[in-house]
Design a protein around this motif. Structure first.
Motif, short mmCIF file in Angstrom:
data_model
loop_
_atom_site.label_atom_id
_atom_site.label_comp_id
_atom_site.label_asym_id
_atom_site.label_seq_id
_atom_site.Cartn_x
_atom_site.Cartn_y
_atom_site.Cartn_z
N ALA A 138 74.49 60.44 37.00
CA ALA A 138 73.80 59.37 36.96
C ALA A 138 72.35 59.48 37.50
CB ALA A 138 74.22 58.72 38.90
N GLU A 139 71.90 60.68 38.07
CA GLU A 139 70.80 60.76 38.07
C GLU A 139 69.89 61.32 36.68
OE1 GLU A 139 66.61 61.36 39.85
OE2 GLU A 139 68.71 60.26 40.67
N TYR A 147 69.37 58.01 35.63
CA TYR A 147 67.76 57.72 35.54
C TYR A 147 66.51 58.69 34.78
CZ TYR A 147 64.60 55.83 38.35
OH TYR A 147 63.66 55.08 39.70
N GLU A 148 66.87 59.52 34.86
CA GLU A 148 65.68 60.10 34.24
C GLU A 148 64.95 59.90 33.06
OE1 GLU A 148 63.21 61.86 35.13
OE2 GLU A 148 64.26 62.42 37.74
N THR A 205 66.47 57.19 31.45
CA THR A 205 66.15 55.89 31.68
C THR A 205 64.70 55.14 31.28
OG1 THR A 205 68.50 55.14 32.39
CG2 THR A 205 67.20 53.64 32.35
N LEU A 238 71.56 50.13 33.30
CA LEU A 238 72.87 51.15 32.71
C LEU A 238 74.28 50.30 33.46
CD1 LEU A 238 74.65 54.18 33.12
CD2 LEU A 238 74.12 54.09 35.66
N THR A 245 71.36 57.19 44.50
CA THR A 245 71.26 56.43 43.60
C THR A 245 69.79 55.79 43.46
OG1 THR A 245 71.53 55.12 41.23
CG2 THR A 245 72.25 54.47 43.50
N ARG A 246 68.71 56.25 42.25
CA ARG A 246 67.25 55.27 42.84
C ARG A 246 67.48 54.19 41.46
NH1 ARG A 246 63.03 59.39 40.54
NH2 ARG A 246 64.93 60.97 39.60
N TYR A 247 68.56 53.82 40.99
CA TYR A 247 68.66 52.78 40.36
C TYR A 247 69.33 51.86 41.47
CZ TYR A 247 70.37 54.72 35.72
OH TYR A 247 69.85 55.01 34.34
N TYR A 272 73.20 48.28 37.26
CA TYR A 272 72.37 48.89 37.31
C TYR A 272 71.04 48.69 36.56
CZ TYR A 272 75.71 50.70 40.83
OH TYR A 272 77.58 50.70 41.28
N ARG A 273 69.57 48.91 37.39
CA ARG A 273 68.67 48.89 36.45
C ARG A 273 67.65 49.58 37.38
NH1 ARG A 273 65.28 42.95 34.77
NH2 ARG A 273 64.57 44.10 33.30
N LYS A 274 66.74 50.81 36.42
CA LYS A 274 65.64 51.30 37.04
C LYS A 274 64.65 50.45 36.63
CE LYS A 274 63.08 55.12 35.05
NZ LYS A 274 62.87 56.53 35.00
#
Length: 271
Positions: free
Chosen positions: A232-233, A236-237, A239, A245, A258-260, A268-270
Motif C-alpha cells: 500500500a505504501e 501511494y508513492e 499515485t 486506489l 496508510t497515508r491514503y 482510497y485517495r491520495k
C-alpha cells in the motif's frame, strides 16, 4: 497424490512469500498437494524439494509460470464489484478530465487476471469520451504475475457465463459471438489495454510517471499484514496527488498506517 512433508511445505511457502508475496498458512498444505501433485507426477519428480530445484534451474521461466498458474486463483468476471465501476465513471473520470492537463490518463489494473477488469475500464472510457476522445491517451496498463493468464487476457475471448454481468448494449457494441458461443472482444477495445508481466513484489515498478488510478482488487487477501502495508505504501508513492486506489471489498488498508484517505468501501485517495 504425492505427499508433501511439513518441512518441504514450509520451505516452499517461505519461497513463495519472499518472491511473490502470497502467504500460505499451514492448513494450505493439502491444497498445494492437490494443485501440484499432478505436475510432479508428470515430471516424474518424487518430492516438492525436487520440484523447487527444477523450477529454479529452468532459465526460460516457463516452469515458474506453470507453478504460479497452479497455486494462484484467477477467478474474476466482468463488472465485479460494480459500485467501483460506477464511482470510476461518475466521480473519478469527471475529476480527471478537469485535473489532467496533458490529457495522459494513467490507469493501472494490477493483477488483472484474464482481463475482465481492464477491459471493463476500457469500455467505460470508450463510452464516457465518445467522439470527444481525440487528444486523450486513455490506454490502460494491465499486469499480472502469470504469463499464461496474460496470454488468455490478450486474446479477449470469453464464455457466455463470463459475459453475464455485462449490459446487453455492451455485448452488442463490443463483442462478436461465434458459433461455439464464445464472445470475441472488439479490436478497438483490445487495443486500449497494454498487457505486461509485473510481480507486485518486484523492488521497483517500471513506471516513468505516477498513476492517476490503481485497481488492485482481491489480491492482498493472499498477503500477510506486513506485506499489505508495504505494498500500500508503494502504491501511494506512485499515485499522483488526487489519484485513487481501488482494492477488493474483502480487503482493507490499516488506516493507522496508510497515508491514503478512505473515500468509500475499498476506495482510497491520495491527497
Amino acid at each position: 497424490m504425492i505427499g508433501i512433508k511439513e518441512r518441504e511445505f514450509r520451505e516452499f511457502a517461505d519461497y513463495i512469500k519472499t518472491n511473490y508475496g502470497i502467504h500460505f498458512k499451514d492448513e494450505k498444505k493439502t491444497l498445494i498437494e492437490g494443485r501440484l501433485g499432478q505436475v510432479l507426477a508428470n515430471l516424474n519428480l518424487a518430492s516438492l524439494t525436487e520440484y523447487m530445484d527444477y523450477v529454479a534451474a529452468d532459465q526460460s521461466g516457463q516452469a515458474a509460470d506453470l507453478m504460479l498458474d497452479k497455486i494462484t486463483t484467477n477467478h474474476t468476471f466482468f463488472m465485479r464489484e460494480p459500485a467501483h465501476f460506477e464511482y470510476f465513471r461518475e466521480t473519478v473520470l469527471p475529476y480527471l478530465i478537469r485535473a489532467v492537463r496533458d490529457r495522459d490518463l494513467r490507469i493501472w489494473s494490477a493483477a488483472c487476471s484474464s482481463g475482465e477488469e481492464p477491459y471493463t475500464l476500457a469500455m467505460i472510457l470508450d463510452e464516457f469520451f465518445g467522439p470527444h476522445k481525440t487528444g486523450w491517451d486513455t490506454k490502460i496498463l494491465a499486469t499480472d504475475i502469470s504469463q499464461g493468464i496474460l496470454a488468455a487476457a490478450q486474446a479477449g475471448v470469453y464464455s457466455r457465463e463470463k459475459m453475464e454481468g455485462l449490459p446487453e448494449s455492451w455485448k452488442r457494441r463490443y463483442f462478436k459471438e461465434d458459433r461455439a458461443g464464445q464472445y470475441l472482444l472488439a479490436e478497438k477495445i483490445r487495443k486500449e489495454v497494454i498487457f505486461s508481466r509485473i510481480n507486485l513484489m518486484d523492488p521497483v515498478f517500471p513506471f516513468r510517471k505516477k498513476m492517476h488510478v490503481i485497481f488492485c482488487r482481491n489480491v492482498m487477501i493472499y498477503f500477510d499484514q506486513e506485506t499489505k502495508d508495504r505494498l500500500a505504501e508503494r502504491f501511494y508513492e506512485i499515485t499522483e496527488p488526487g489519484g485513487f486506489l481501488f482494492i477488493g471489498h474483502s480487503e482493507g488498508l490499516d488506516r493507522e498506517k496508510t497515508r491514503y484517505r478512505y473515500v468509500m468501501p475499498a476506495v482510497y485517495r491520495k491527497e
